[in-house]
Design a protein around this motif. Structure first.
Motif, PDB file in Angstrom:
ATOM      1  N   TYR A  19     -46.117  26.352  20.803  1.00 12.56           N
ATOM      2  CA  TYR A  19     -47.424  26.640  20.232  1.00 12.56           C
ATOM      3  C   TYR A  19     -47.355  27.886  19.355  1.00 12.56           C
ATOM      4  CZ  TYR A  19     -48.761  23.457  23.945  1.00 12.56           C
ATOM      5  OH  TYR A  19     -48.838  22.365  24.772  1.00 12.56           O
ATOM      6  N   ALA A  20     -48.256  27.968  18.376  1.00 16.40           N
ATOM      7  CA  ALA A  20     -48.362  29.143  17.518  1.00 16.40           C
ATOM      8  C   ALA A  20     -49.739  29.766  17.709  1.00 16.40           C
ATOM      9  CB  ALA A  20     -48.162  28.765  16.058  1.00 16.40           C
ATOM     10  N   ILE A  21     -49.773  31.095  17.789  1.00 13.95           N
ATOM     11  CA  ILE A  21     -51.023  31.844  17.849  1.00 13.95           C
ATOM     12  C   ILE A  21     -51.106  32.678  16.571  1.00 13.95           C
ATOM     13  CG2 ILE A  21     -52.407  33.516  19.136  1.00 13.95           C
ATOM     14  CD1 ILE A  21     -50.707  32.850  21.614  1.00 13.95           C
ATOM     15  N   VAL A  22     -52.222  32.575  15.856  1.00 16.66           N
ATOM     16  CA  VAL A  22     -52.354  33.241  14.559  1.00 16.66           C
ATOM     17  C   VAL A  22     -53.633  34.070  14.525  1.00 16.66           C
ATOM     18  CG1 VAL A  22     -52.406  32.922  12.050  1.00 16.66           C
ATOM     19  CG2 VAL A  22     -51.178  31.273  13.482  1.00 16.66           C
ATOM     20  N   ALA A  23     -53.525  35.319  14.047  1.00 12.80           N
ATOM     21  CA  ALA A  23     -54.693  36.189  13.924  1.00 12.80           C
ATOM     22  C   ALA A  23     -54.654  36.925  12.598  1.00 12.80           C
ATOM     23  CB  ALA A  23     -54.734  37.193  15.074  1.00 12.80           C
ATOM     24  N   ALA A  77     -44.105  22.499  12.352  1.00 11.20           N
ATOM     25  CA  ALA A  77     -43.215  22.979  13.411  1.00 11.20           C
ATOM     26  C   ALA A  77     -43.779  22.895  14.819  1.00 11.20           C
ATOM     27  CB  ALA A  77     -42.812  24.435  13.120  1.00 11.20           C
ATOM     28  N   TYR A  78     -45.104  23.055  14.991  1.00  8.28           N
ATOM     29  CA  TYR A  78     -45.657  23.259  16.329  1.00  8.28           C
ATOM     30  C   TYR A  78     -46.479  22.082  16.843  1.00  8.28           C
ATOM     31  CZ  TYR A  78     -44.242  28.118  15.800  1.00  8.28           C
ATOM     32  OH  TYR A  78     -43.501  29.263  15.637  1.00  8.28           O
ATOM     33  N   LYS A  79     -46.479  21.956  18.166  1.00  6.43           N
ATOM     34  CA  LYS A  79     -47.301  20.938  18.820  1.00  6.43           C
ATOM     35  C   LYS A  79     -48.774  21.333  18.803  1.00  6.43           C
ATOM     36  CE  LYS A  79     -48.114  18.608  23.217  1.00  6.43           C
ATOM     37  NZ  LYS A  79     -47.642  18.365  24.587  1.00  6.43           N
ATOM     38  N   PRO A 105     -50.822  18.238  14.667  1.00  7.99           N
ATOM     39  CA  PRO A 105     -50.812  19.081  15.864  1.00  7.99           C
ATOM     40  C   PRO A 105     -52.223  19.313  16.386  1.00  7.99           C
ATOM     41  CG  PRO A 105     -50.594  20.434  13.905  1.00  7.99           C
ATOM     42  CD  PRO A 105     -50.528  18.998  13.439  1.00  7.99           C
ATOM     43  N   GLY A 106     -52.332  19.691  17.631  1.00  5.56           N
ATOM     44  CA  GLY A 106     -53.618  20.106  18.156  1.00  5.56           C
ATOM     45  C   GLY A 106     -53.993  21.448  17.547  1.00  5.56           C
ATOM     46  N   VAL A 107     -55.231  21.593  17.125  1.00  8.00           N
ATOM     47  CA  VAL A 107     -55.698  22.858  16.543  1.00  8.00           C
ATOM     48  C   VAL A 107     -56.878  23.376  17.356  1.00  8.00           C
ATOM     49  CG1 VAL A 107     -56.710  23.993  14.521  1.00  8.00           C
ATOM     50  CG2 VAL A 107     -54.908  22.277  14.220  1.00  8.00           C
ATOM     51  N   VAL A 108     -56.786  24.635  17.736  1.00  3.76           N
ATOM     52  CA  VAL A 108     -57.815  25.291  18.542  1.00  3.76           C
ATOM     53  C   VAL A 108     -58.246  26.564  17.825  1.00  3.76           C
ATOM     54  CG1 VAL A 108     -58.234  26.526  20.706  1.00  3.76           C
ATOM     55  CG2 VAL A 108     -57.006  24.350  20.735  1.00  3.76           C
ATOM     56  N   VAL A 109     -59.540  26.834  17.800  1.00  2.00           N
ATOM     57  CA  VAL A 109     -60.074  28.029  17.157  1.00  2.00           C
ATOM     58  C   VAL A 109     -60.743  28.923  18.194  1.00  2.00           C
ATOM     59  CG1 VAL A 109     -61.915  28.854  15.621  1.00  2.00           C
ATOM     60  CG2 VAL A 109     -60.351  27.085  14.839  1.00  2.00           C
ATOM     61  N   SER A 122     -57.152  16.840  16.853  1.00  2.00           N
ATOM     62  CA  SER A 122     -56.221  16.158  17.757  1.00  2.00           C
ATOM     63  C   SER A 122     -56.510  16.493  19.213  1.00  2.00           C
ATOM     64  CB  SER A 122     -54.767  16.486  17.402  1.00  2.00           C
ATOM     65  OG  SER A 122     -54.454  16.018  16.109  1.00  2.00           O
ATOM     66  N   GLY A 123     -57.766  16.316  19.577  1.00  2.00           N
ATOM     67  CA  GLY A 123     -58.182  16.640  20.937  1.00  2.00           C
ATOM     68  C   GLY A 123     -57.472  15.832  21.988  1.00  2.00           C
ATOM     69  N   HIS A 124     -57.298  14.535  21.746  1.00  2.00           N
ATOM     70  CA  HIS A 124     -56.660  13.664  22.734  1.00  2.00           C
ATOM     71  C   HIS A 124     -55.154  13.634  22.566  1.00  2.00           C
ATOM     72  CE1 HIS A 124     -60.229  11.785  24.596  1.00  2.00           C
ATOM     73  NE2 HIS A 124     -60.786  12.124  23.455  1.00  2.00           N
ATOM     74  N   LEU A 125     -54.688  12.940  21.525  1.00  2.00           N
ATOM     75  CA  LEU A 125     -53.259  12.736  21.356  1.00  2.00           C
ATOM     76  C   LEU A 125     -52.521  14.038  21.088  1.00  2.00           C
ATOM     77  CD1 LEU A 125     -53.274   9.441  19.229  1.00  2.00           C
ATOM     78  CD2 LEU A 125     -52.910   9.712  21.681  1.00  2.00           C
ATOM     79  N   GLY A 126     -53.182  14.957  20.382  1.00  2.00           N
ATOM     80  CA  GLY A 126     -52.531  16.233  20.078  1.00  2.00           C
ATOM     81  C   GLY A 126     -52.662  17.254  21.185  1.00  2.00           C
ATOM     82  N   GLY A 127     -53.458  16.957  22.199  1.00  2.00           N
ATOM     83  CA  GLY A 127     -53.579  17.842  23.348  1.00  2.00           C
ATOM     84  C   GLY A 127     -54.469  19.052  23.135  1.00  2.00           C
ATOM     85  N   ALA A 128     -55.283  19.055  22.060  1.00  2.00           N
ATOM     86  CA  ALA A 128     -56.107  20.236  21.779  1.00  2.00           C
ATOM     87  C   ALA A 128     -57.165  20.477  22.850  1.00  2.00           C
ATOM     88  CB  ALA A 128     -56.770  20.099  20.407  1.00  2.00           C
TER      89      ALA A 128
END
Length: 381
Positions: A19-23, A77-79, A105-109, A122-128
């Motif tokens: 996973y990647a965390i970006v700020a 690159a990231y899941k 990829p799953g994207v979370v904010v 990608s809430g389901h398949l991407g695991g978000a």
């Protein structure tokens, strides 16, 4: 590593985690740094102008320029990608990158105050959706999921225990074990150490998932897959549980340490590994090095803690002397003002009186080992 983001060229990133965390803001960077302490398999990216000085030691990647130019590389690159950026800006930036719900990829904010964690893509398949729950739990925030039917309502194998800092021993069986969980096959959970609050839904554990008191009991039950949480190495008789199982390492080991001034990181690291091997413990379960405040600037200890991402905790002689010791030393008191260092530091930091190793001296290093106990836990020493 510093990344210069300019139009025309896709930046090179160093991917280590899943996973990647970006700020991109001051408050966002603080949130991201705190979150990365829990998510061991996440890579952290933030703007160079917020540099703290420890980025190289922590493998944090800094960037200059528009974050929009970084996202294509992260998408590839990231899941999962966790962005501490406004939702509207994220929607605009990721729109050109979207391809397919099976591959995106799953994207979370996360908002800048860390109050809300939103599943965006990608809430389901991407695991978000599950990532949103785990991130929200780690931050004490509110998870916001808008899909009509929620994800499997079961254990997310690759995220299991992440908010506590648990790490996998190996990722080899993540996919087949995840398939067994999703397909509602018979699953064993064996927990010997670590936090017990991993099931935080307001509903019972699914019927296909059963907890067992020991690995041998789980083996006799002939389950389809297993999730094993322990700080110790498995015996040969226990290893068959991993034929279709994932081994998780909770952060429960505290190393009480003392050393002569100028002791090298290499010697300290060697003593730690040798001691843990003798105890049958995994180095991946180490949480902290604890010592006396006289050693707060000891380079070998600091370098070792930084290399592994361990906490570095130190106490005054007065604090250490308040702890009961099996081996108080007048000699140690003469030089430090404390009747012991490694033994009381391990007890104080772990909150436990029973040590897995009371004290061992090896060369220039003295070490004690404690295992943090969680209510209902079954600790092995």
């Amino acid at each position: 590593m510093s990344i210069l983001l300019e139009g025309g060229n896709r930046p090179t990133i160093n991917q280590h985690g899943t996973y990647a965390i970006v700020a991109i803001t001051k408050h966002g960077v603080e949130l991201a740094r705190n979150l990365s302490n829990s998510f061991q398999h996440a890579d952290l990216y933030y703007m160079k102008k917020f540099e703290k000085g420890d980025e190289e030691a922590r493998d944090i990647q800094l960037f200059e320029g528009s974050v929009r130019l970084l996202l294509p590389s992260l998408f590839q690159a990231y899941k999962g990608i966790i962005l501490i950026i406004s939702l509207g800006a994220v929607v605009r930036m990721i729109a050109p990158l979207l391809k397919d719900k099976k591959t995106d990829p799953g994207v979370v904010v996360i908002d800048d105050k860390g109050e809300n964690v939103i599943s965006v893509l990608s809430g389901h398949l991407g695991g978000a959706n599950e990532l949103t729950r785990e991130v929200a739990a780690a931050l004490g925030a509110r998870p916001i999921i808008t899909t009509a039917s929620d994800v499997q309502k079961t254990i997310p194998v690759d995220l299991f225990g992440k908010r506590f800092g648990w790490v996998w021993d190996s990722a080899e069986k993540l996919t087949p074990v995840s398939a067994s969980v999703v397909n509602e096959e018979k699953i064993a959970v064996v927990q010997e150490s670590g936090e017990k609050e991993w099931w935080d839904y307001d509903r019972p554990l699914p019927e296909n998932i059963q907890t067992y008191a020991s690995i041998q009991e789980a083996l006799k039950a002939k389950t389809a897959a297993a999730l094993v949480i322990t700080h110790r190495h498995l015996t040969e008789q226990e290893k068959p549980i991993l034929a279709n199982g994932v081994l998780y390492r909770p952060k429960v080991i505290v190393l009480g340490m003392g050393c002569n001034r100028g002791t090298s990181m290499q010697e300290i690291e060697s003593v730690i590994q040798e001691t843990l091997d003798e105890l049958g413990f995994s180095i991946k379960s180490v949480k902290a090095i604890s010592t006396i405040d006289l050693k707060k600037d000891e380079e070998g200890l600091l370098e070792t803690a930084a290399k592994y991402g361990w906490e570095f905790v130190y106490y005054t002689p007065e604090q250490l002397n308040m702890i009961e010791m099996e081996h108080p030393s007048e000699t140690v008191y003469k030089y430090t003002g404390a009747y012991g260092v490694s033994e009381p530091a391990a007890r104080l930091c772990s909150g436990t009186q029973k040590l897995a190793l009371v004290k061992k001296k090896s060369g220039n290093v003295t070490i004690s080992v404690a295992v943090i106990s969680h209510d209902g836990g079954k600790e092995h020493d």
